[in-house]
Scaffold this motif. Structure first.
Motif, PDB file in Angstrom:
ATOM      1  N   ASP A 173      15.587   4.091 -14.275  1.00 49.71           N
ATOM      2  CA  ASP A 173      14.765   5.303 -14.281  1.00 49.71           C
ATOM      3  C   ASP A 173      14.120   5.538 -12.917  1.00 49.71           C
ATOM      4  O   ASP A 173      12.908   5.680 -12.798  1.00 49.71           O
ATOM      5  CB  ASP A 173      13.709   5.222 -15.372  1.00 49.71           C
ATOM      6  CG  ASP A 173      12.976   3.884 -15.344  1.00 49.71           C
ATOM      7  OD1 ASP A 173      13.401   2.999 -14.572  1.00 49.71           O
ATOM      8  OD2 ASP A 173      11.995   3.724 -16.080  1.00 49.71           O
ATOM      9  N   ALA A 174      14.976   5.602 -11.886  1.00 47.93           N
ATOM     10  CA  ALA A 174      14.483   5.670 -10.511  1.00 47.93           C
ATOM     11  C   ALA A 174      13.594   6.887 -10.257  1.00 47.93           C
ATOM     12  O   ALA A 174      12.612   6.793  -9.530  1.00 47.93           O
ATOM     13  CB  ALA A 174      15.654   5.653  -9.544  1.00 47.93           C
ATOM     14  N   ARG A 223      15.598  -5.367  -6.652  1.00 48.75           N
ATOM     15  CA  ARG A 223      16.521  -4.227  -6.677  1.00 48.75           C
ATOM     16  C   ARG A 223      16.104  -3.181  -5.654  1.00 48.75           C
ATOM     17  O   ARG A 223      16.942  -2.551  -5.003  1.00 48.75           O
ATOM     18  CB  ARG A 223      16.551  -3.594  -8.062  1.00 48.75           C
ATOM     19  CG  ARG A 223      17.339  -4.410  -9.051  1.00 48.75           C
ATOM     20  CD  ARG A 223      17.096  -3.930 -10.456  1.00 48.75           C
ATOM     21  NE  ARG A 223      17.015  -5.071 -11.342  1.00 48.75           N
ATOM     22  CZ  ARG A 223      17.877  -5.297 -12.321  1.00 48.75           C
ATOM     23  NH1 ARG A 223      18.848  -4.451 -12.558  1.00 48.75           N
ATOM     24  NH2 ARG A 223      17.774  -6.362 -13.064  1.00 48.75           N
ATOM     25  N   VAL A 224      14.793  -2.979  -5.529  1.00 46.90           N
ATOM     26  CA  VAL A 224      14.305  -2.020  -4.533  1.00 46.90           C
ATOM     27  C   VAL A 224      14.714  -2.491  -3.135  1.00 46.90           C
ATOM     28  O   VAL A 224      15.197  -1.704  -2.318  1.00 46.90           O
ATOM     29  CB  VAL A 224      12.767  -1.881  -4.610  1.00 46.90           C
ATOM     30  CG1 VAL A 224      12.258  -1.010  -3.468  1.00 46.90           C
ATOM     31  CG2 VAL A 224      12.357  -1.285  -5.941  1.00 46.90           C
ATOM     32  N   VAL A 238       0.797  -1.227   0.000  1.00 49.68           N
ATOM     33  CA  VAL A 238       0.000   0.000   0.000  1.00 49.68           C
ATOM     34  C   VAL A 238       0.838   1.290   0.000  1.00 49.68           C
ATOM     35  O   VAL A 238       0.275   2.376  -0.066  1.00 49.68           O
ATOM     36  CB  VAL A 238      -1.019   0.052   1.169  1.00 49.68           C
ATOM     37  CG1 VAL A 238      -1.880  -1.195   1.190  1.00 49.68           C
ATOM     38  CG2 VAL A 238      -0.336   0.251   2.501  1.00 49.68           C
ATOM     39  N   TRP A 239       2.153   1.169   0.076  1.00 49.04           N
ATOM     40  CA  TRP A 239       2.981   2.371   0.022  1.00 49.04           C
ATOM     41  C   TRP A 239       3.816   2.374  -1.249  1.00 49.04           C
ATOM     42  O   TRP A 239       4.227   1.318  -1.719  1.00 49.04           O
ATOM     43  CB  TRP A 239       3.911   2.453   1.234  1.00 49.04           C
ATOM     44  CG  TRP A 239       3.193   2.586   2.533  1.00 49.04           C
ATOM     45  CD1 TRP A 239       3.097   1.638   3.517  1.00 49.04           C
ATOM     46  CD2 TRP A 239       2.444   3.708   3.009  1.00 49.04           C
ATOM     47  NE1 TRP A 239       2.351   2.099   4.560  1.00 49.04           N
ATOM     48  CE2 TRP A 239       1.930   3.365   4.289  1.00 49.04           C
ATOM     49  CE3 TRP A 239       2.163   4.971   2.481  1.00 49.04           C
ATOM     50  CZ2 TRP A 239       1.156   4.245   5.031  1.00 49.04           C
ATOM     51  CZ3 TRP A 239       1.382   5.834   3.232  1.00 49.04           C
ATOM     52  CH2 TRP A 239       0.899   5.475   4.499  1.00 49.04           C
ATOM     53  N   SER A 240       4.096   3.575  -1.742  1.00 48.88           N
ATOM     54  CA  SER A 240       4.894   3.663  -2.966  1.00 48.88           C
ATOM     55  C   SER A 240       6.317   3.202  -2.677  1.00 48.88           C
ATOM     56  O   SER A 240       6.778   3.215  -1.539  1.00 48.88           O
ATOM     57  CB  SER A 240       4.897   5.087  -3.505  1.00 48.88           C
ATOM     58  OG  SER A 240       5.712   5.902  -2.684  1.00 48.88           O
ATOM     59  N   VAL A 241       6.989   2.791  -3.740  1.00 50.98           N
ATOM     60  CA  VAL A 241       8.352   2.295  -3.614  1.00 50.98           C
ATOM     61  C   VAL A 241       9.270   3.352  -3.017  1.00 50.98           C
ATOM     62  O   VAL A 241      10.054   3.084  -2.102  1.00 50.98           O
ATOM     63  CB  VAL A 241       8.834   1.849  -5.007  1.00 50.98           C
ATOM     64  CG1 VAL A 241      10.327   1.680  -5.030  1.00 50.98           C
ATOM     65  CG2 VAL A 241       8.123   0.575  -5.418  1.00 50.98           C
ATOM     66  N   GLN A 278       5.706   4.901  -8.063  1.00 50.23           N
ATOM     67  CA  GLN A 278       4.918   3.713  -8.369  1.00 50.23           C
ATOM     68  C   GLN A 278       4.843   2.765  -7.176  1.00 50.23           C
ATOM     69  O   GLN A 278       5.590   2.889  -6.220  1.00 50.23           O
ATOM     70  CB  GLN A 278       5.534   2.986  -9.564  1.00 50.23           C
ATOM     71  CG  GLN A 278       5.306   3.750 -10.851  1.00 50.23           C
ATOM     72  CD  GLN A 278       5.796   2.987 -12.038  1.00 50.23           C
ATOM     73  OE1 GLN A 278       6.882   2.433 -12.018  1.00 50.23           O
ATOM     74  NE2 GLN A 278       4.994   2.947 -13.079  1.00 50.23           N
ATOM     75  N   TYR A 279       3.924   1.825  -7.277  1.00 48.58           N
ATOM     76  CA  TYR A 279       3.696   0.875  -6.198  1.00 48.58           C
ATOM     77  C   TYR A 279       4.333  -0.478  -6.537  1.00 48.58           C
ATOM     78  O   TYR A 279       4.537  -0.789  -7.712  1.00 48.58           O
ATOM     79  CB  TYR A 279       2.198   0.727  -5.964  1.00 48.58           C
ATOM     80  CG  TYR A 279       1.605   1.954  -5.328  1.00 48.58           C
ATOM     81  CD1 TYR A 279       1.606   2.112  -3.954  1.00 48.58           C
ATOM     82  CD2 TYR A 279       1.104   2.985  -6.113  1.00 48.58           C
ATOM     83  CE1 TYR A 279       1.095   3.251  -3.370  1.00 48.58           C
ATOM     84  CE2 TYR A 279       0.593   4.136  -5.539  1.00 48.58           C
ATOM     85  CZ  TYR A 279       0.591   4.264  -4.164  1.00 48.58           C
ATOM     86  OH  TYR A 279       0.099   5.396  -3.584  1.00 48.58           O
TER      87      TYR A 279
END
Lengths: 577, 308
Positions: free
Chosen positions: A156-157, A175-176, A118-121, A163-164
């Motif tokens: 393209d960070a 990678r995140v 529910v939280w963005s990256v 984004q989610y």
């Protein structure tokens, strides 16, 4: 590939993490379970250490004990964990928070479940940076989060941070997670099976990144893995764990080429590698022996003859110009076509194995579904044992289904937990109205025997069985209707290496005995080497290369195949036995 | 997203006609002549009777009555009650009262569910969790009218902490007691949902990842555990909102609240067709709209859900 700095330069300093006689205990209803039983090891600054073992060996428990995030009822029951000389076993959760992230970073195993949906990256990365005080102020934290994501290989960070997680692929999520782990420049990064959920080529990229990042930042790396090849390739020091104990530890190459402990020897012998050869059936080796001794694939493979017999046999399956087009919704009323399988053709001669190889999204599973009659093809033709599968009525297709049966990847998800093993195996017989109750029971016993399980298991339930036993049950269920073709969709990918070797051996024996034809779908090329007679490589829905197993492995023509082969961890390392 | 909303609203049209038709049919099928009943023991003048029948379209066949009624509705004329009041006026007077009561009850229910559920989930199997379960079961098994009478008698009359009846004085404070009683009898479902999802979230991999970042529980609990667990609770609460608006008859009767429920009840007893149909129609529309809002809320709470 990494070249870790030589041992002498590192040993000058004090160990970063020092584990002494560590014991971890889980409290369960059936009494205490000792997951880790008195292990000791050191990790020095800048060093890469790998802990290798099967599931249940205590390797992941050890990793989480270092940051005191043991799951459930787990607790450190004895011993010390010294981080920079300070024992953390007595620290409170609040004190631990200052060690987690900042001193020890953690990259978890499963990229699909480890990011909060529910939280963005970007939010989740910024959180890690803010918590450890690496940067302060909105702008700085934002800039830093983009920087770490770029370092972790997310090109393209800037655009991606809003984004989610569900909009990311598995590799990108991993990678995140690496970005989060490295966000606060930890002195040690623990990576628990960081790539086991990923395709080999993605795996290689991620591991290369991890290696160069830890080298740049002078961070130590603790790799937790079940994959010996990967461990040997990446780590300078290897720790082999079995049943909560360290059975062997030392420099990687030394252990792989000259293992001392019998368990390590078994592990190395069972590990499929490019050097292995095709498994033959082992009529003289019984399964009781195999379990006791460990299945020595290398020896069995030595009896490999050649592939000359293949060409003569009649085809069991013929697939010609098979195509599957899905239409993907694009919002509103518009949709666009997605060609999942693009005009593929192959034949599998009776009694042989074709491996369909490719990365996720290559269309190999869609092809399998169509062959199993679970998905109607858009165009093209499938013939099984001379009978056309395409363009037949529902009831005809139902009858044809008994001729091709599947075995799926996850032995935990593919058996109904509410039904007994006997009921599970007998279900296809019931559905196809074969025999009466008594004859079905007899068949269940016969099938259990074929997959080398005691017939008493018929009255037990899946949760009482190990992963390997469950996969044997899945094989027995597939064989119930005496199929001509068995589609093995990643059927051994979820299994530990020793269990995997046993199942592969079982499959080879059954093939010999029953004249089965296998369509073996996998992403693991090392396994392909030991099970397949011929190989078809899929990329983006197309078959890009076909050939006998030897041809493909010794002389791959297409760049994509070559890349897949190169990405196999430990490809260049000769394993001892 | 817009497409989705439009589609859902279009779907509401057949629901609207279906319900009104059904309600109208049921009111029509009710035994007895409402006009005759108005005169009680007296024998009415046949001319007056005929005039009244004509005024309420009762001399027409059922289907014609229905379409005449719908025509009136769409021209803003909801008809009049037998006492001569405009149904639209009655609605405008009673609806805000019920809305106030329901909003208060729903907010209280939500707070109880979230707070008790969160603590219970974090302390699973401990004293708080066990006692909250026992209390919840007791509250849940007492029928709402019993609870209302008990509250009215003990808190309203014996202790005098709150007015025992509401009457014309429909302030927030006056209606707090009935709202709290409603909340106490329905918060259990939401509380158990919250508790269950907290227990699940507590062991989730992403919570461990959050802890491994170096976050303390002061941040992990609200941001990663509570936030993720709210989704089913909010849905449950929003769904109960629609049901509550329609279900306040008993509460309004006991606490003498001049709201929709009580008016509707009286209209049913009297056989006032236009009032019953109008009220039920409005309630249906509200129910449909609340449900659309709940579905849209899903997408706000969970970014994985996108409507196309």
């Amino acid at each position: 590939m990494t070249n870790p700095p030589s041992a002498s330069t590192r040993r000058a300093s004090e160990p970063l993490v020092s584990v002494r006689d560590l014991e971890v205990t889980f409290r369960t209803q059936g009494g205490d379970i000792h997951a880790v039983r008195g292990i000791s090891f050191d990790i020095f600054p800048g060093e890469t250490v790998a802990i290798v073992g099967e599931s249940g060996s205590g390797k992941s428990t050890t990793a989480t004990a270092l940051i005191k995030l043991l799951p459930g009822s787990g607790r450190i029951s004895a011993g010390q964990v010294l981080v920079e000389g300070r024992d953390i076993t007595g620290l409170s959760d609040r004190q631990m928070a200052s060690i987690r992230g900042g001193v020890i970073g953690y990259v978890p195993q499963d990229p699909m479940s480890n990011l909060n949906p529910v939280w963005s990256v970007g939010y989740q990365v910024r959180e890690a940076i803010r918590a450890n005080g690496v940067a302060s102020g909105r702008k700085d934290i934002e800039a830093r989060s983009i920087e770490v994501l770029k370092q972790a290989g997310l090109g393209d960070a800037e655009r991606r941070t809003k984004q989610y997680p569900h909009q990311f692929s598995g590799g990108m999520r991993q990678r995140v997670l690496i970005g989060i782990g490295l966000g606060a420049d930890p002195k040690l990064l623990i990576a628990d099976e960081p790539t086991s959920a990923l395709d080999v080529t993605v795996q290689k990229t991620i591991l290369d990144h991890l290696a160069s990042l830890t080298r740049e930042k002078q961070a130590a790396l603790l790799l937790i893995t079940h994959d010996l090849g990967l461990a040997a390739e990446r780590a300078s020091k290897l720790i082999v764990m079995n049943q909560g104990r360290i059975v062997e530890a030392g420099p990687s190459l030394e252990i792989l080429q000259n293992p001392q402990h019998p368990y390590t020897k078994r592990l190395i012998a069972a590990a499929p590698s490019l050097a292995s050869r095709r498994i033959q059936s082992s009529t003289e080796v019984t399964f009781a022996d195999a379990d006791a001794l460990g299945v020595d694939i290398a020896k069995l493979a030595a009896r490999h003859d050649d592939d000359s017999a293949i060409a003569d046999a009649e085809p069991a399956i013929t697939v010609s110009d098979l195509t599957k087009v899905y239409s993907i919704r694009r919002g509103g009323f518009s949709s666009e076509p997605l060609t999942a399988v693009d005009n593929i053709s192959f034949t599998i001669p009776r009694g042989t194995t074709l491996a369909l190889v490719g990365e996720s999204g290559s269309g190999k599973s869609t092809a399998a579904k169509m062959i199993l009659g679970l998905e109607p093809p858009t165009s093209g033709e499938i013939t099984v044992g001379g009978t056309r599968l395409t363009g037949v009525s529902r009831s005809q297709l139902f009858n044809l289904r008994s001729r091709m049966q599947p075995v799926f990847q996850d032995p935990y998800a593919s058996l109904d937990p509410q039904r007994s093993i006997g009921a599970i195996i007998a279900e296809p017989l019931k559905v196809h109205k074969v025999g009466d109750n008594a004859s079905r029971d007899a068949r269940v016993v016969e099938l259990l025997e074929q997959v080398a399980l005691p017939s008493a298991l018929a009255h037990r339930y899946p949760n009482e069985l190990s992963g390997g036993q469950r996969q044997r049950v899945a094989v027995a269920r597939a064989l119930a209707l005496k199929p001509e073709v068995v589609v093995l969709d990643e059927a051994v990918s979820a299994l530990d290496v020793l269990v995997q070797a046993q199942i592969l051996q079982l499959l080879a024996d059954l093939q010999q005995e029953l004249g089965l034809t296998y369509l073996f779908i996998t992403h693991d090329l090392a396994v392909v080497r030991i099970v397949a007679d011929s190989v078809a490589v899929m990329e983006a829905g197309k078959i890009v290369e076909t050939g006998t197993t030897d041809e493909i492995f010794d002389n791959a023509q297409v760049a994509y195949t070559q890349r897949l082969l190169e990405a196999i961890p430990g490809a260049g390392i000769p394993l001892g036995a | 997203m817009l497409m989705y909303v439009v589609r859902r609203l279009l779907q509401a049209i057949p629901v609207f006609f279906g319900t009104t038709f059904l309600i109208y049919f049921m009111v029509f099928a009710m035994p007895g002549d409402p006009i005759l009943a108005l005169f009680g023991e007296k024998t009415p003048n046949p001319a007056v009777l005929e005039a009244l029948r004509e005024q309420y379209h009762l001399d027409q066949p059922f289907i014609v009555q229905y379409f005449l009624y719908m025509k009136d509705v769409f021209t803003g004329n909801f008809g009049t009650t037998f006492s001569g009041q405009d149904v639209g006026d009655v609605l405008a007077r009673t609806f805000p009262v019920t809305l106030k009561l329901v909003i208060m009850a729903v907010v209280l229910e939500f707070l109880l569910a979230v707070i008790i559920g969160l603590i219970s989930g974090l302390r699973q199997g401990k004293f708080f969790d066990n006692s909250s379960l026992v209390i919840a079961l007791v509250l849940n098994s007492v029928p709402v009218f019993v609870a209302l009478f008990l509250a009215q008698y003990f808190i309203g009359i014996k202790l005098g902490w709150a007015p025992p009846t509401v009457g014309a004085n429909t302030t927030w404070a006056a209606m707090f007691l009935p709202a709290l009683v409603i909340a106490l009898t329905i918060y259990v479902t939401g509380m158990r949902l919250m508790r269950g999802s907290v227990i699940e979230a507590r062991d989730a991999d992403y919570v461990r990842t959050a802890q491994a970042k170096g976050l303390t529980s002061r941040r992990v609990v609200p941001v990663h555990i509570a936030r993720n667990s709210l989704i089913p609770v909010i849905t449950n609460t929003a769904a109960s909102f629609g049901a509550l608006i329609a279900g306040t008859t008993v509460t309004e009767g006991i606490f003498n609240i001049p709201g929709v429920g009580r008016t509707l009840y009286q209209a049913i007893i009297l056989g006032e067709g236009p009032t019953v149909v109008t009220f039920v129609t409005i309630l249906t529309v509200i129910y449909v709209i609340v449900n659309i809002l709940v579905d849209l809320l899903y997408a706000v709470l969970d970014p994985r859900i996108r409507y196309v």
